[in-house]
Design a protein around this motif. Sequence first.
Motif, short mmCIF file in Angstrom:
data_model
loop_
_atom_site.label_atom_id
_atom_site.label_comp_id
_atom_site.label_asym_id
_atom_site.label_seq_id
_atom_site.Cartn_x
_atom_site.Cartn_y
_atom_site.Cartn_z
N ASP A 213 42.24 71.81 46.23
CA ASP A 213 41.47 70.66 45.67
C ASP A 213 40.26 70.78 46.16
N ASP A 214 39.44 71.31 45.50
CA ASP A 214 37.91 71.48 45.77
C ASP A 214 37.05 70.08 45.33
N THR A 215 37.53 69.18 45.08
CA THR A 215 37.13 67.78 44.64
C THR A 215 37.33 67.09 45.86
N ALA A 216 38.13 67.13 46.94
CA ALA A 216 38.57 66.56 48.15
C ALA A 216 37.64 66.78 49.31
N ASP A 217 37.42 66.06 50.05
CA ASP A 217 36.66 66.14 51.25
C ASP A 217 37.43 67.01 52.23
N ILE A 218 36.82 68.13 52.75
CA ILE A 218 37.54 69.16 53.70
C ILE A 218 37.02 68.58 55.25
N PRO A 219 37.69 68.16 56.01
CA PRO A 219 37.38 67.67 57.60
C PRO A 219 36.79 68.94 58.17
N ASP A 220 35.96 69.00 59.28
CA ASP A 220 35.71 70.21 59.97
C ASP A 220 36.76 70.18 61.11
N THR A 228 45.40 70.25 48.68
CA THR A 228 45.91 70.92 47.62
C THR A 228 46.28 70.22 46.18
N VAL A 229 46.36 70.71 45.15
CA VAL A 229 46.69 69.97 43.97
C VAL A 229 47.46 70.94 43.06
N GLN A 230 48.59 70.38 42.38
CA GLN A 230 49.22 71.13 41.40
C GLN A 230 48.75 71.16 40.22
N ARG A 231 48.73 72.37 39.86
CA ARG A 231 48.00 72.58 38.50
C ARG A 231 49.32 73.02 37.51
#
Length: 257
Positions: A213-220, A228-231
């Motif tokens: 899910d490239d719209t979510a914030d990814i922590p360091d 992730t997201v299901q397409r």
Amino acid sequence: MNRKRSIQIAVIAAVVILAVIIVLCIRGCRGGGPKGRPIVIEVSIQAGDDMAMSVNVDLPDALSDQMVIDPDSEGRLLLGPELIAAIKKGLGDQSVQMPEGVTELEEIGAVIIERITYKGEGRTGAVTRIRLAAEMTDPPERKTPDKVAIGLDDSNAALYDVLPWPADLSWSLIDDDKLKVVSGETVVELEVGQSGDLPSVTAEIPVTIEEVDDTADIPDGDDVKLPTVQRDLGKVKFTSALSVRYLGRLKIAEDKP
């Protein structure tokens, strides 16, 4: 007494001749034949789909690339050195199968070549798969899945294996000059060099693909679990159009540069 003995000898000779004929018939039906001249059958599949996204993958070099049907009038089956070495070791790969453990070229009695061309919305490219057997084998079989779910760590190549297949496909040799192919109500008799088309097969299969899910914030940090997201691609229509070509018996030869 001599007459009785002559009759007995004649009966024994007739039984022996009959036994030889039966053995030859069985051998012919199973696809046995002269050493170094296996029966060759080619199955071509045009694979389509109406997927809403592209799932192309890089296909590695395969042993099947080492087999070529000589285009000249001799009609030989040319094998490259890597394939010959693999046969002698009894080791194939995903593209070349040796289910009966043939380890010498002279032991090959049948060659089934599968040529798959992907011309769908989501899948493109071409794959060749080969089965080497000591005698005539059944046609290739494939099971159509009820659904396809591709996980984040899974390869999209799994979608390339989705090929709807006739459930009742069979073939048999009428003699060395003819191959009888049956699929449902379709019956095709092929002489050497001829090909015949079979009814297309279609299946609608639900497909889901897990993606980051490239719209979510990814922590360091290390060992971060990516969101992730299901397409959901919905029900994808997959099609397979099959054609069978009977090449008869071809002489095996080494493909020298």
